[in-house]
Design a protein around this motif. Structure first.
Motif, PDB file in Angstrom:
ATOM      1  N   TYR A  28     -11.683  10.544  16.751  1.00  0.00           N
ATOM      2  CA  TYR A  28     -10.538  10.222  15.899  1.00  0.00           C
ATOM      3  C   TYR A  28      -9.959   8.893  16.356  1.00  0.00           C
ATOM      4  CZ  TYR A  28     -10.025  14.646  13.322  1.00  0.00           C
ATOM      5  OH  TYR A  28     -10.196  15.700  12.483  1.00  0.00           O
ATOM      6  N   ASP A  29      -9.912   7.946  15.427  1.00  0.00           N
ATOM      7  CA  ASP A  29      -9.376   6.617  15.685  1.00  0.00           C
ATOM      8  C   ASP A  29      -8.022   6.490  14.974  1.00  0.00           C
ATOM      9  OD1 ASP A  29      -9.246   3.882  16.384  1.00  0.00           O
ATOM     10  OD2 ASP A  29     -11.410   3.663  16.140  1.00  0.00           O
ATOM     11  N   TYR A  30      -7.555   5.273  14.815  1.00  0.00           N
ATOM     12  CA  TYR A  30      -6.259   5.021  14.172  1.00  0.00           C
ATOM     13  C   TYR A  30      -6.173   5.683  12.796  1.00  0.00           C
ATOM     14  CZ  TYR A  30      -2.235   2.345  12.423  1.00  0.00           C
ATOM     15  OH  TYR A  30      -1.013   1.983  11.915  1.00  0.00           O
ATOM     16  N   MET A  31      -7.191   5.468  11.965  1.00  0.00           N
ATOM     17  CA  MET A  31      -7.122   5.933  10.585  1.00  0.00           C
ATOM     18  C   MET A  31      -7.139   7.451  10.492  1.00  0.00           C
ATOM     19  SD  MET A  31      -6.625   3.233   8.869  1.00  0.00           S
ATOM     20  CE  MET A  31      -6.902   3.700   7.162  1.00  0.00           C
ATOM     21  N   PRO A 120       0.474   3.057  -4.150  1.00  0.00           N
ATOM     22  CA  PRO A 120       1.332   4.064  -3.512  1.00  0.00           C
ATOM     23  C   PRO A 120       0.808   4.523  -2.157  1.00  0.00           C
ATOM     24  CG  PRO A 120       1.026   4.565  -5.838  1.00  0.00           C
ATOM     25  CD  PRO A 120       0.085   3.448  -5.515  1.00  0.00           C
ATOM     26  N   SER A 121      -0.515   4.645  -2.012  1.00  0.00           N
ATOM     27  CA  SER A 121      -1.089   5.061  -0.728  1.00  0.00           C
ATOM     28  C   SER A 121      -0.814   4.022   0.347  1.00  0.00           C
ATOM     29  CB  SER A 121      -2.606   5.284  -0.864  1.00  0.00           C
ATOM     30  OG  SER A 121      -2.887   6.362  -1.711  1.00  0.00           O
ATOM     31  N   TYR A 122      -0.894   2.738  -0.025  1.00  0.00           N
ATOM     32  CA  TYR A 122      -0.623   1.702   0.962  1.00  0.00           C
ATOM     33  C   TYR A 122       0.860   1.638   1.303  1.00  0.00           C
ATOM     34  CZ  TYR A 122      -0.662  -2.656   3.531  1.00  0.00           C
ATOM     35  OH  TYR A 122      -0.514  -3.590   4.521  1.00  0.00           O
ATOM     36  N   MET A 123       1.730   1.950   0.339  1.00  0.00           N
ATOM     37  CA  MET A 123       3.158   1.997   0.637  1.00  0.00           C
ATOM     38  C   MET A 123       3.435   3.017   1.740  1.00  0.00           C
ATOM     39  SD  MET A 123       4.844   1.841  -3.166  1.00  0.00           S
ATOM     40  CE  MET A 123       4.401   0.566  -4.347  1.00  0.00           C
ATOM     41  N   GLY A 203     -12.334  -9.761  15.194  1.00  0.00           N
ATOM     42  CA  GLY A 203     -11.363  -9.215  14.250  1.00  0.00           C
ATOM     43  C   GLY A 203     -11.902  -8.946  12.865  1.00  0.00           C
ATOM     44  N   ASN A 204     -13.229  -8.717  12.716  1.00  0.00           N
ATOM     45  CA  ASN A 204     -13.784  -8.500  11.386  1.00  0.00           C
ATOM     46  C   ASN A 204     -13.601  -7.074  10.880  1.00  0.00           C
ATOM     47  OD1 ASN A 204     -15.607  -7.068  12.909  1.00  0.00           O
ATOM     48  ND2 ASN A 204     -17.395  -8.313  12.374  1.00  0.00           N
ATOM     49  N   ILE A 205     -12.766  -6.282  11.571  1.00  0.00           N
ATOM     50  CA  ILE A 205     -12.530  -4.908  11.148  1.00  0.00           C
ATOM     51  C   ILE A 205     -11.875  -4.863   9.768  1.00  0.00           C
ATOM     52  CG2 ILE A 205     -10.254  -4.748  12.229  1.00  0.00           C
ATOM     53  CD1 ILE A 205     -12.897  -1.949  12.016  1.00  0.00           C
ATOM     54  N   PHE A 206     -11.094  -5.889   9.413  1.00  0.00           N
ATOM     55  CA  PHE A 206     -10.441  -5.905   8.099  1.00  0.00           C
ATOM     56  C   PHE A 206     -11.478  -5.867   6.986  1.00  0.00           C
ATOM     57  CE2 PHE A 206      -9.083  -8.481   4.443  1.00  0.00           C
ATOM     58  CZ  PHE A 206      -8.059  -7.670   3.975  1.00  0.00           C
ATOM     59  N   GLU A 207     -12.450  -6.767   7.046  1.00  0.00           N
ATOM     60  CA  GLU A 207     -13.486  -6.801   6.015  1.00  0.00           C
ATOM     61  C   GLU A 207     -14.274  -5.504   5.981  1.00  0.00           C
ATOM     62  OE1 GLU A 207     -13.010  -9.124   8.288  1.00  0.00           O
ATOM     63  OE2 GLU A 207     -12.561 -11.006   7.231  1.00  0.00           O
ATOM     64  N   ASP A 208     -14.567  -4.953   7.157  1.00  0.00           N
ATOM     65  CA  ASP A 208     -15.334  -3.708   7.242  1.00  0.00           C
ATOM     66  C   ASP A 208     -14.560  -2.547   6.621  1.00  0.00           C
ATOM     67  OD1 ASP A 208     -17.494  -1.996   8.185  1.00  0.00           O
ATOM     68  OD2 ASP A 208     -16.080  -1.282   9.693  1.00  0.00           O
ATOM     69  N   MET A 209     -13.286  -2.437   6.944  1.00  0.00           N
ATOM     70  CA  MET A 209     -12.477  -1.337   6.413  1.00  0.00           C
ATOM     71  C   MET A 209     -12.301  -1.464   4.903  1.00  0.00           C
ATOM     72  SD  MET A 209      -9.530  -0.944   9.341  1.00  0.00           S
ATOM     73  CE  MET A 209      -8.583   0.211   8.345  1.00  0.00           C
ATOM     74  N   PRO A 214     -12.901   5.023   3.162  1.00  0.00           N
ATOM     75  CA  PRO A 214     -12.484   5.692   1.913  1.00  0.00           C
ATOM     76  C   PRO A 214     -11.015   5.472   1.567  1.00  0.00           C
ATOM     77  CG  PRO A 214     -13.858   7.158   3.229  1.00  0.00           C
ATOM     78  CD  PRO A 214     -13.587   5.949   4.075  1.00  0.00           C
ATOM     79  N   LEU A 215     -10.126   5.488   2.575  1.00  0.00           N
ATOM     80  CA  LEU A 215      -8.710   5.311   2.286  1.00  0.00           C
ATOM     81  C   LEU A 215      -8.423   3.912   1.778  1.00  0.00           C
ATOM     82  CD1 LEU A 215      -5.807   6.323   2.287  1.00  0.00           C
ATOM     83  CD2 LEU A 215      -5.643   5.674   4.704  1.00  0.00           C
ATOM     84  N   MET A 216      -9.022   2.894   2.397  1.00  0.00           N
ATOM     85  CA  MET A 216      -8.791   1.528   1.960  1.00  0.00           C
ATOM     86  C   MET A 216      -9.391   1.288   0.582  1.00  0.00           C
ATOM     87  SD  MET A 216      -7.014   0.476   4.442  1.00  0.00           S
ATOM     88  CE  MET A 216      -6.825  -1.258   4.052  1.00  0.00           C
ATOM     89  N   ILE A 217     -10.533   1.921   0.292  1.00  0.00           N
ATOM     90  CA  ILE A 217     -11.131   1.807  -1.040  1.00  0.00           C
ATOM     91  C   ILE A 217     -10.218   2.443  -2.083  1.00  0.00           C
ATOM     92  CG2 ILE A 217     -13.058   2.572  -2.481  1.00  0.00           C
ATOM     93  CD1 ILE A 217     -14.842   2.296   0.028  1.00  0.00           C
ATOM     94  N   ARG A 218      -9.612   3.594  -1.743  1.00  0.00           N
ATOM     95  CA  ARG A 218      -8.680   4.241  -2.665  1.00  0.00           C
ATOM     96  C   ARG A 218      -7.465   3.347  -2.917  1.00  0.00           C
ATOM     97  NH1 ARG A 218      -7.516   8.948  -0.158  1.00  0.00           N
ATOM     98  NH2 ARG A 218      -5.372   8.539   0.479  1.00  0.00           N
ATOM     99  N   MET A 219      -6.964   2.702  -1.885  1.00  0.00           N
ATOM    100  CA  MET A 219      -5.827   1.797  -2.056  1.00  0.00           C
ATOM    101  C   MET A 219      -6.173   0.662  -3.009  1.00  0.00           C
ATOM    102  SD  MET A 219      -4.455   1.487   1.860  1.00  0.00           S
ATOM    103  CE  MET A 219      -3.839   2.892   2.789  1.00  0.00           C
ATOM    104  N   GLN A 220      -7.373   0.124  -2.884  1.00  0.00           N
ATOM    105  CA  GLN A 220      -7.776  -0.964  -3.777  1.00  0.00           C
ATOM    106  C   GLN A 220      -7.896  -0.478  -5.216  1.00  0.00           C
ATOM    107  OE1 GLN A 220     -10.922  -3.697  -1.873  1.00  0.00           O
ATOM    108  NE2 GLN A 220     -10.859  -1.959  -0.457  1.00  0.00           N
ATOM    109  N   HIS A 221      -8.440   0.726  -5.395  1.00  0.00           N
ATOM    110  CA  HIS A 221      -8.528   1.285  -6.746  1.00  0.00           C
ATOM    111  C   HIS A 221      -7.132   1.462  -7.351  1.00  0.00           C
ATOM    112  CE1 HIS A 221     -12.771   3.163  -5.967  1.00  0.00           C
ATOM    113  NE2 HIS A 221     -12.804   1.861  -6.188  1.00  0.00           N
ATOM    114  N   GLU A 222      -6.186   1.937  -6.546  1.00  0.00           N
ATOM    115  CA  GLU A 222      -4.814   2.085  -7.029  1.00  0.00           C
ATOM    116  C   GLU A 222      -4.224   0.727  -7.431  1.00  0.00           C
ATOM    117  OE1 GLU A 222      -3.646   5.986  -4.272  1.00  0.00           O
ATOM    118  OE2 GLU A 222      -2.743   4.037  -3.881  1.00  0.00           O
ATOM    119  N   MET A 223      -4.546  -0.301  -6.646  1.00  0.00           N
ATOM    120  CA  MET A 223      -4.054  -1.637  -6.954  1.00  0.00           C
ATOM    121  C   MET A 223      -4.589  -2.112  -8.303  1.00  0.00           C
ATOM    122  SD  MET A 223      -4.577  -5.203  -4.796  1.00  0.00           S
ATOM    123  CE  MET A 223      -6.362  -5.211  -5.094  1.00  0.00           C
ATOM    124  N   TYR A 224      -5.885  -1.902  -8.550  1.00  0.00           N
ATOM    125  CA  TYR A 224      -6.479  -2.330  -9.818  1.00  0.00           C
ATOM    126  C   TYR A 224      -5.886  -1.564 -10.993  1.00  0.00           C
ATOM    127  CZ  TYR A 224      -9.955  -4.426  -6.703  1.00  0.00           C
ATOM    128  OH  TYR A 224     -10.571  -5.151  -5.730  1.00  0.00           O
TER     129      TYR A 224
END
Length: 269
Positions: A28-31, A120-123, A203-209, A214-224
């Protein structure tokens, strides 16, 4: 629990956790700490927690790392007394500080700004991260601005405190650059033949995430989706303005704005 990776962020924790996964451990990591236990952690940040809380939250997990567990390593050890502690470090405090600042700057970009308004998930995630920042990194209020002097002191004191307080027979001071052998010998596990994994280099973890988590992908879908809805609403508002006049449309948009604000507040609660 078998391993607490007690090093602060940007001390090779992502590489170490990937190595532990390859050794067959459930990590279990940060996410994961955020996704599964955000309400527990917010309560702990604000009110404190018990040994029973930590035992309940991480029962069945083999290894933990990153925020907020590095800060609560002692409480986790009390909950799981047979656990071993890996204190991950960098070559120097200056190297760590440079890497930490680079990581923060990677997340300060237009995409994350859009997510802050449109997902909303990112909020929820941002609210959690700000509370964590105040609790662990001594940021002021809701500010994410770094205080380099404070961060250096936190890093220095954290390492010194673990060196003094952790049971010597359960502690490994370790750099991911050392590879498999010290880690596997400490854990009494055979050394794999494959190369030691390295993750979040420069610091390439941003691009990887953003591409894979899955959570970051869901946030992007919500944004779109939010962008599409806003585009439709703007088109509808323009049409209404032309057909019913600006006086009535102002009342409409005020009522609509109140409704949206109430929904956002409900999401964040």
């Amino acid at each position: 629990m078998k391993v607490i990776v007690a090093g602060m962020p940007k001390t090779g924790t992502k590489s170490i956790m990937l190595a532990l996964q390859k050794l067959g451990m459930n990590t279990y990591d940060y996410m994961e700490s955020y996704e599964y236990y955000k309400k527990d952690w917010i309560r702990i940040f604000q009110e404190g927690g018990t040994v029973e809380d930590f035992r309940r939250m991480y029962q069945g997990v083999d290894a933990v790392a990153d925020s907020p567990v590095w800060y609560y390593w002692e409480e986790l050890l009390e909950a799981f007394p047979e656990t071993k502690i890996v204190l991950s470090t960098r070559e120097s405090e200056d190297v760590w500080m440079k890497s930490f600042k680079n990581q923060v700057e990677k997340f300060n970009n237009p995409i994350m700004s859009l997510l802050g308004y449109l997902s909303p998930s990112y909020m929820k995630f941002l609210n959690y991260s700000k509370i964590l920042g105040v609790s662990l990194f001594r940021t002021v209020g809701n500010s994410t601005k770094m205080n380099e002097l404070s961060l250096r002191m936190i890093y220095r004191r954290h390492i010194n405190y673990i060196m003094q307080k952790a049971p010597k027979d359960k502690l490994l001071v370790y750099s991911a650059k050392e590879g498999w052998e010290p880690l596997c010998n400490f854990l009494d596990i055979d050394v794999p033949t494959e190369p030691f994994p390295h993750k979040n280099v420069r610091g390439n973890i941003f691009e990887d995430m953003m591409a894979n988590h899955p959570l970051m992908i869901r946030m992007q879908h919500e944004m779109y989706i939010s962008l599409a809805i806003l585009t439709g609403l703007l088109a509808f508002g323009s049409y209404k303005t032309l057909t019913v006049g600006p006086g009535q449309i102002l009342t409409y948009w005020c009522d609509f704005g109140k409704t949206i604000l109430n929904k956002v507040m409900n999401i964040l609660q």
